[in-house]
Design a protein around this motif. Structure first.
Motif, PDB file in Angstrom:
ATOM      1  N   GLN A 143      35.569  33.135  44.113  1.00  0.00           N
ATOM      2  CA  GLN A 143      36.047  32.083  45.011  1.00  0.00           C
ATOM      3  C   GLN A 143      37.018  32.639  46.051  1.00  0.00           C
ATOM      4  OE1 GLN A 143      37.034  28.195  43.006  1.00  0.00           O
ATOM      5  NE2 GLN A 143      36.899  29.545  41.207  1.00  0.00           N
ATOM      6  N   ALA A 144      38.006  33.389  45.593  1.00  0.00           N
ATOM      7  CA  ALA A 144      39.091  33.835  46.468  1.00  0.00           C
ATOM      8  C   ALA A 144      38.671  34.929  47.443  1.00  0.00           C
ATOM      9  CB  ALA A 144      40.281  34.321  45.636  1.00  0.00           C
ATOM     10  N   LEU A 145      37.777  35.816  47.008  1.00  0.00           N
ATOM     11  CA  LEU A 145      37.439  36.988  47.823  1.00  0.00           C
ATOM     12  C   LEU A 145      36.062  36.915  48.462  1.00  0.00           C
ATOM     13  CD1 LEU A 145      38.846  39.769  45.469  1.00  0.00           C
ATOM     14  CD2 LEU A 145      40.019  38.539  47.318  1.00  0.00           C
ATOM     15  N   GLY A 146      35.261  35.921  48.131  1.00  0.00           N
ATOM     16  CA  GLY A 146      33.947  35.788  48.747  1.00  0.00           C
ATOM     17  C   GLY A 146      32.969  36.839  48.262  1.00  0.00           C
ATOM     18  N   ALA A 147      32.232  37.442  49.188  1.00  0.00           N
ATOM     19  CA  ALA A 147      31.152  38.368  48.841  1.00  0.00           C
ATOM     20  C   ALA A 147      31.637  39.529  47.986  1.00  0.00           C
ATOM     21  CB  ALA A 147      30.488  38.887  50.108  1.00  0.00           C
ATOM     22  N   THR A 148      32.805  40.070  48.288  1.00  0.00           N
ATOM     23  CA  THR A 148      33.348  41.175  47.483  1.00  0.00           C
ATOM     24  C   THR A 148      33.524  40.736  46.041  1.00  0.00           C
ATOM     25  OG1 THR A 148      34.484  42.102  49.386  1.00  0.00           O
ATOM     26  CG2 THR A 148      35.296  42.759  47.226  1.00  0.00           C
ATOM     27  N   GLY A 149      34.069  39.535  45.842  1.00  0.00           N
ATOM     28  CA  GLY A 149      34.261  39.007  44.501  1.00  0.00           C
ATOM     29  C   GLY A 149      32.956  38.721  43.790  1.00  0.00           C
ATOM     30  N   VAL A 150      31.983  38.227  44.532  1.00  0.00           N
ATOM     31  CA  VAL A 150      30.679  37.932  43.938  1.00  0.00           C
ATOM     32  C   VAL A 150      30.022  39.218  43.446  1.00  0.00           C
ATOM     33  CG1 VAL A 150      28.321  37.120  44.420  1.00  0.00           C
ATOM     34  CG2 VAL A 150      30.294  35.820  45.246  1.00  0.00           C
ATOM     35  N   LEU A 151      30.039  40.246  44.300  1.00  0.00           N
ATOM     36  CA  LEU A 151      29.343  41.489  43.976  1.00  0.00           C
ATOM     37  C   LEU A 151      30.110  42.383  43.005  1.00  0.00           C
ATOM     38  CD1 LEU A 151      28.027  42.369  47.537  1.00  0.00           C
ATOM     39  CD2 LEU A 151      26.737  41.407  45.618  1.00  0.00           C
ATOM     40  N   LEU A 152      31.431  42.450  43.158  1.00  0.00           N
ATOM     41  CA  LEU A 152      32.201  43.424  42.382  1.00  0.00           C
ATOM     42  C   LEU A 152      33.402  42.842  41.647  1.00  0.00           C
ATOM     43  CD1 LEU A 152      32.210  46.317  45.006  1.00  0.00           C
ATOM     44  CD2 LEU A 152      30.879  46.198  42.889  1.00  0.00           C
ATOM     45  N   GLY A 153      33.555  41.534  41.664  1.00  0.00           N
ATOM     46  CA  GLY A 153      34.719  40.915  41.063  1.00  0.00           C
ATOM     47  C   GLY A 153      34.863  41.140  39.575  1.00  0.00           C
ATOM     48  N   TRP A 154      33.791  41.507  38.921  1.00  0.00           N
ATOM     49  CA  TRP A 154      33.813  41.794  37.485  1.00  0.00           C
ATOM     50  C   TRP A 154      34.390  43.177  37.194  1.00  0.00           C
ATOM     51  CZ3 TRP A 154      31.286  46.244  36.457  1.00  0.00           C
ATOM     52  CH2 TRP A 154      30.391  46.691  37.441  1.00  0.00           C
ATOM     53  N   SER A 155      34.465  44.031  38.213  1.00  0.00           N
ATOM     54  CA  SER A 155      34.760  45.443  37.974  1.00  0.00           C
ATOM     55  C   SER A 155      36.241  45.776  38.177  1.00  0.00           C
ATOM     56  CB  SER A 155      33.917  46.325  38.907  1.00  0.00           C
ATOM     57  OG  SER A 155      34.525  46.408  40.179  1.00  0.00           O
ATOM     58  N   PRO A 156      36.678  46.851  37.537  1.00  0.00           N
ATOM     59  CA  PRO A 156      38.041  47.331  37.752  1.00  0.00           C
ATOM     60  C   PRO A 156      38.309  47.728  39.206  1.00  0.00           C
ATOM     61  CG  PRO A 156      37.098  48.353  35.794  1.00  0.00           C
ATOM     62  CD  PRO A 156      35.982  47.601  36.487  1.00  0.00           C
ATOM     63  N   LEU A 157      37.243  48.020  39.965  1.00  0.00           N
ATOM     64  CA  LEU A 157      37.413  48.379  41.375  1.00  0.00           C
ATOM     65  C   LEU A 157      37.994  47.227  42.184  1.00  0.00           C
ATOM     66  CD1 LEU A 157      34.065  50.273  42.012  1.00  0.00           C
ATOM     67  CD2 LEU A 157      36.347  51.260  41.780  1.00  0.00           C
ATOM     68  N   VAL A 158      37.744  46.003  41.770  1.00  0.00           N
ATOM     69  CA  VAL A 158      38.294  44.814  42.440  1.00  0.00           C
ATOM     70  C   VAL A 158      39.463  44.248  41.645  1.00  0.00           C
ATOM     71  CG1 VAL A 158      37.807  42.443  43.139  1.00  0.00           C
ATOM     72  CG2 VAL A 158      36.173  44.260  43.660  1.00  0.00           C
ATOM     73  N   GLN A 159      39.309  44.132  40.339  1.00  0.00           N
ATOM     74  CA  GLN A 159      40.362  43.521  39.533  1.00  0.00           C
ATOM     75  C   GLN A 159      41.645  44.339  39.542  1.00  0.00           C
ATOM     76  OE1 GLN A 159      38.967  42.342  35.658  1.00  0.00           O
ATOM     77  NE2 GLN A 159      37.403  40.984  36.511  1.00  0.00           N
ATOM     78  N   GLY A 160      41.534  45.663  39.549  1.00  0.00           N
ATOM     79  CA  GLY A 160      42.725  46.523  39.593  1.00  0.00           C
ATOM     80  C   GLY A 160      43.559  46.273  40.841  1.00  0.00           C
ATOM     81  N   PRO A 161      42.956  46.328  42.034  1.00  0.00           N
ATOM     82  CA  PRO A 161      43.720  46.049  43.249  1.00  0.00           C
ATOM     83  C   PRO A 161      44.279  44.617  43.310  1.00  0.00           C
ATOM     84  CG  PRO A 161      41.774  47.312  43.797  1.00  0.00           C
ATOM     85  CD  PRO A 161      41.654  46.933  42.344  1.00  0.00           C
ATOM     86  N   VAL A 162      43.558  43.636  42.757  1.00  0.00           N
ATOM     87  CA  VAL A 162      44.073  42.266  42.728  1.00  0.00           C
ATOM     88  C   VAL A 162      45.371  42.239  41.923  1.00  0.00           C
ATOM     89  CG1 VAL A 162      43.667  39.957  41.752  1.00  0.00           C
ATOM     90  CG2 VAL A 162      41.893  41.069  43.127  1.00  0.00           C
ATOM     91  N   ARG A 163      45.354  42.873  40.759  1.00  0.00           N
ATOM     92  CA  ARG A 163      46.554  42.925  39.911  1.00  0.00           C
ATOM     93  C   ARG A 163      47.673  43.709  40.586  1.00  0.00           C
ATOM     94  NH1 ARG A 163      42.382  43.710  35.543  1.00  0.00           N
ATOM     95  NH2 ARG A 163      42.365  41.723  34.429  1.00  0.00           N
ATOM     96  N   LYS A 164      47.324  44.811  41.217  1.00  0.00           N
ATOM     97  CA  LYS A 164      48.326  45.639  41.888  1.00  0.00           C
ATOM     98  C   LYS A 164      48.978  44.873  43.043  1.00  0.00           C
ATOM     99  CE  LYS A 164      48.919  50.335  43.525  1.00  0.00           C
ATOM    100  NZ  LYS A 164      48.292  51.634  43.721  1.00  0.00           N
ATOM    101  N   GLN A 165      48.188  44.132  43.817  1.00  0.00           N
ATOM    102  CA  GLN A 165      48.718  43.346  44.922  1.00  0.00           C
ATOM    103  C   GLN A 165      49.620  42.232  44.406  1.00  0.00           C
ATOM    104  OE1 GLN A 165      48.601  43.661  48.318  1.00  0.00           O
ATOM    105  NE2 GLN A 165      50.035  41.956  48.280  1.00  0.00           N
ATOM    106  N   ALA A 166      49.231  41.597  43.301  1.00  0.00           N
ATOM    107  CA  ALA A 166      50.067  40.538  42.713  1.00  0.00           C
ATOM    108  C   ALA A 166      51.412  41.111  42.278  1.00  0.00           C
ATOM    109  CB  ALA A 166      49.348  39.887  41.532  1.00  0.00           C
ATOM    110  N   ALA A 167      51.393  42.267  41.621  1.00  0.00           N
ATOM    111  CA  ALA A 167      52.639  42.902  41.175  1.00  0.00           C
ATOM    112  C   ALA A 167      53.502  43.298  42.368  1.00  0.00           C
ATOM    113  CB  ALA A 167      52.329  44.124  40.309  1.00  0.00           C
TER     114      ALA A 167
END
Length: 160
Positions: A123-147
């Motif tokens: 929902q939040a990231l659109g196509a990137t989230g749909v394609l790779l949102g399950w992976s550490p390649l996306v989830q890691g940066p999301v967590r890092k940005q939140a921190a």
């Protein structure tokens, strides 16, 4: 249902709906332990700071407390957040399951939020989230940005 603990849960989400992070933090015990899929585990003032940051940035936040109950020591809630993710301008509806443990004084000692991070990234990231949102390649940066956002907010509060 323990009425006092159920009332605490209700008050927490009512404050969230008013975008009052300070009131949310006041319902936490000083040694609160909070966790969720984005921010990970937070303790003490940092947990309250997260809510103050999120409520302070919210433009179109709507909180729905769908259900909740509480017993002598624990409680649970299902809440739904409706908002626009500021980094992308995309609408998000986040369906969250929360569990609570209460301190002897009635405040919240532990708070764990669970939701599907892949669903959120879609929902939040659109196509990137749909394609790779399950992976550490996306989830890691999301967590890092939140921190990093929380670090910056805490540093700003310390100098204000």
């Amino acid at each position: 249902m323990t009425n006092d603990h159920a009332a605490t849960i209700r008050a927490f989400y009512e404050a969230f709906g008013r975008r009052d992070g300070g009131a949310m933090q006041a319902l936490y015990a000083p040694a609160i332990r909070f966790s969720d899929p984005v921010f990970g585990e937070l303790h003490g003032d940092r947990a309250g700071a997260m809510w103050r940051m999120l409520t302070g940035q919210a433009q179109d936040l709507r909180i729905e407390l769908a259900e909740h109950d509480a017993g002598a020591e624990t409680g649970r809630a299902r809440w739904i957040a409706h908002y626009t993710f500021s980094r992308t301008g995309r609408p998000v509806v986040n369906d969250v399951r929360a569990t609570f443990r209460f301190a002897p004084d009635g405040r919240i000692a532990e708070h764990d939020d669970r939701f599907g991070l892949w669903r959120w990234t879609r929902q939040a990231l659109g196509a990137t989230g749909v394609l790779l949102g399950w992976s550490p390649l996306v989830q890691g940066p999301v967590r890092k940005q939140a921190a990093a956002s929380l670090d910056a907010f805490c540093a700003h509060e310390a100098t204000a």
